[in-house]
Design a protein around this motif. Sequence first.
Motif, mmCIF file in Angstrom:
data_model
loop_
_atom_site.group_PDB
_atom_site.id
_atom_site.type_symbol
_atom_site.label_atom_id
_atom_site.label_comp_id
_atom_site.label_asym_id
_atom_site.label_seq_id
_atom_site.Cartn_x
_atom_site.Cartn_y
_atom_site.Cartn_z
ATOM 1 N N GLU A 30 18.476 3.744 -0.841
ATOM 2 C CA GLU A 30 18.213 2.311 -0.760
ATOM 3 C C GLU A 30 18.127 1.841 0.688
ATOM 4 O OE1 GLU A 30 20.807 -0.113 -3.070
ATOM 5 O OE2 GLU A 30 20.362 0.893 -4.957
ATOM 6 N N LYS A 31 19.029 2.334 1.524
ATOM 7 C CA LYS A 31 18.988 1.950 2.937
ATOM 8 C C LYS A 31 17.757 2.534 3.626
ATOM 9 C CE LYS A 31 23.797 0.903 3.976
ATOM 10 N NZ LYS A 31 24.915 1.070 4.944
ATOM 11 N N LEU A 32 17.404 3.744 3.250
ATOM 12 C CA LEU A 32 16.215 4.364 3.826
ATOM 13 C C LEU A 32 14.972 3.576 3.434
ATOM 14 C CD1 LEU A 32 14.831 6.611 5.392
ATOM 15 C CD2 LEU A 32 14.947 8.046 3.335
ATOM 16 N N ASP A 33 14.906 3.156 2.182
ATOM 17 C CA ASP A 33 13.764 2.361 1.721
ATOM 18 C C ASP A 33 13.710 1.018 2.443
ATOM 19 O OD1 ASP A 33 11.540 1.859 -0.310
ATOM 20 O OD2 ASP A 33 12.868 0.169 -0.710
ATOM 21 N N THR A 34 14.872 0.420 2.666
ATOM 22 C CA THR A 34 14.921 -0.852 3.386
ATOM 23 C C THR A 34 14.426 -0.687 4.819
ATOM 24 O OG1 THR A 34 16.786 -1.633 2.048
ATOM 25 C CG2 THR A 34 16.408 -2.746 4.143
ATOM 26 N N LEU A 35 14.832 0.396 5.467
ATOM 27 C CA LEU A 35 14.377 0.681 6.832
ATOM 28 C C LEU A 35 12.854 0.808 6.878
ATOM 29 C CD1 LEU A 35 15.085 1.565 9.822
ATOM 30 C CD2 LEU A 35 14.960 3.913 8.948
ATOM 31 N N VAL A 36 12.305 1.603 5.958
ATOM 32 C CA VAL A 36 10.850 1.808 5.910
ATOM 33 C C VAL A 36 10.137 0.498 5.616
ATOM 34 C CG1 VAL A 36 9.003 2.904 4.581
ATOM 35 C CG2 VAL A 36 10.976 4.252 5.325
ATOM 36 N N GLY A 79 0.815 -1.206 0.000
ATOM 37 C CA GLY A 79 0.000 0.000 0.000
ATOM 38 C C GLY A 79 0.845 1.250 0.000
ATOM 39 N N TYR A 80 1.948 1.197 0.727
ATOM 40 C CA TYR A 80 2.854 2.352 0.774
ATOM 41 C C TYR A 80 3.507 2.585 -0.589
ATOM 42 C CZ TYR A 80 6.324 5.618 2.568
ATOM 43 O OH TYR A 80 7.091 6.733 2.797
ATOM 44 N N ALA A 81 3.853 1.497 -1.266
ATOM 45 C CA ALA A 81 4.433 1.619 -2.610
ATOM 46 C C ALA A 81 3.439 2.292 -3.555
ATOM 47 C CB ALA A 81 4.835 0.243 -3.134
ATOM 48 N N PHE A 82 2.159 1.938 -3.430
ATOM 49 C CA PHE A 82 1.122 2.594 -4.241
ATOM 50 C C PHE A 82 1.051 4.077 -3.906
ATOM 51 C CE2 PHE A 82 -3.171 4.297 -4.523
ATOM 52 C CZ PHE A 82 -3.492 4.054 -5.855
ATOM 53 N N LEU A 83 1.081 4.386 -2.624
ATOM 54 C CA LEU A 83 1.034 5.786 -2.204
ATOM 55 C C LEU A 83 2.192 6.572 -2.801
ATOM 56 C CD1 LEU A 83 -0.138 8.076 -0.419
ATOM 57 C CD2 LEU A 83 1.295 7.213 1.448
ATOM 58 N N LYS A 84 3.383 5.993 -2.784
ATOM 59 C CA LYS A 84 4.554 6.692 -3.313
ATOM 60 C C LYS A 84 4.421 6.906 -4.828
ATOM 61 C CE LYS A 84 7.732 7.809 -1.521
ATOM 62 N NZ LYS A 84 8.960 7.051 -1.233
ATOM 63 N N PHE A 87 4.036 7.540 9.656
ATOM 64 C CA PHE A 87 5.368 7.410 10.240
ATOM 65 C C PHE A 87 6.415 7.172 9.156
ATOM 66 C CE2 PHE A 87 3.418 5.723 14.433
ATOM 67 C CZ PHE A 87 3.253 7.020 14.885
ATOM 68 N N ALA A 88 6.050 6.373 8.155
ATOM 69 C CA ALA A 88 6.981 6.087 7.064
ATOM 70 C C ALA A 88 7.284 7.354 6.265
ATOM 71 C CB ALA A 88 6.402 5.009 6.153
ATOM 72 N N LEU A 89 6.251 8.125 5.948
ATOM 73 C CA LEU A 89 6.453 9.384 5.231
ATOM 74 C C LEU A 89 7.341 10.333 6.039
ATOM 75 C CD1 LEU A 89 2.889 10.162 3.803
ATOM 76 C CD2 LEU A 89 4.935 9.560 2.490
ATOM 77 N N ASN A 90 7.080 10.406 7.343
ATOM 78 C CA ASN A 90 7.868 11.267 8.215
ATOM 79 C C ASN A 90 9.338 10.859 8.200
ATOM 80 O OD1 ASN A 90 8.081 13.243 10.638
ATOM 81 N ND2 ASN A 90 8.979 11.363 11.413
ATOM 82 N N ALA A 91 9.603 9.553 8.251
ATOM 83 C CA ALA A 91 10.987 9.073 8.234
ATOM 84 C C ALA A 91 11.690 9.466 6.934
ATOM 85 C CB ALA A 91 11.014 7.559 8.414
ATOM 86 N N GLU A 92 10.978 9.352 5.820
ATOM 87 C CA GLU A 92 11.587 9.703 4.539
ATOM 88 C C GLU A 92 11.845 11.198 4.423
ATOM 89 O OE1 GLU A 92 9.697 8.032 1.138
ATOM 90 O OE2 GLU A 92 10.374 6.014 1.662
#
Length: 266
Positions: free
Chosen positions: A228-234, A14-19, A151-156
């Motif tokens: 890439e590391k940020l995406d892996t974390l999320v 779902g997050y991938a769709f949002l992005k 939270f994921a958006l905030n982290a990015e």
Amino acid sequence: MTFSPVLPIGGYAGYAFLKRTMAAQTSAFTAQASVKRDEAYFREKIGTINTAEELVKDQRLLRVSLAAFGLEDDVPNKYFIRKVLEDGTLKADSLANKLTDKRYAKLATAFSFNLSTPRTKLSDFADKILKDYESKQFAVAVGQQNEDMRFALNAEQELPALAASSSSASAKWYSVLGNGPLRTVFEKAFGLPSAFGAIDIDKQVETMQRRADSLFGANTVDQFSDPEKLDTLVRKFLIRSEVESYSLGMSRGQVALTLLQNSSYS
């Protein structure tokens, strides 16, 4: 009509769709009449603000200003926010520098009411604040449907800036621990227990460093400037969160089933 972000499914998918649809969805969100009115008011009035006292007296300006830093819950705390803004960050003993949550320091620096000429007088000030306001408010709208995605958006948004800051390696971890949304992402992505926050803060930093080194090959926050590391974390955060939610739902379902079975024999 209020715009609600489209989130057809949860979890990382779902997050991938949002992005993928972020540009279109953000554009639709910021086109709302209520957002347009707030932004127009901010552009018209902010250049006339000379002091922290004047800002906190204007509820509408204060709300937009705090929302740009993810601090909208502090709108009622006018005396506290005024003190943060008046102190600035140039002195080591200023209130913002004493607070673990460094969003307050960012707020104080952005406005710089402690200087002879505050940044509210700069021609591009409104543009900078409103850009952050839009992204943060869109994240809030997402969070009303799925808090994990907020939270994921905030982290990015937050981690690349924190990684690029001049703070020491350990200070950056303290900043993570002092920022509730960021802390949640790391704790869940790293598989830390709910009691983690009860241990000594220095031990928390050491644990974060060890987990980061084990999972990502380095023990610093700086590594999350790498997309890439940020995406892996999320991804780790969202997957673990989805698994926990599923397990909790199963547990509740099992309890309900047991109660129903027991009642049938009573």
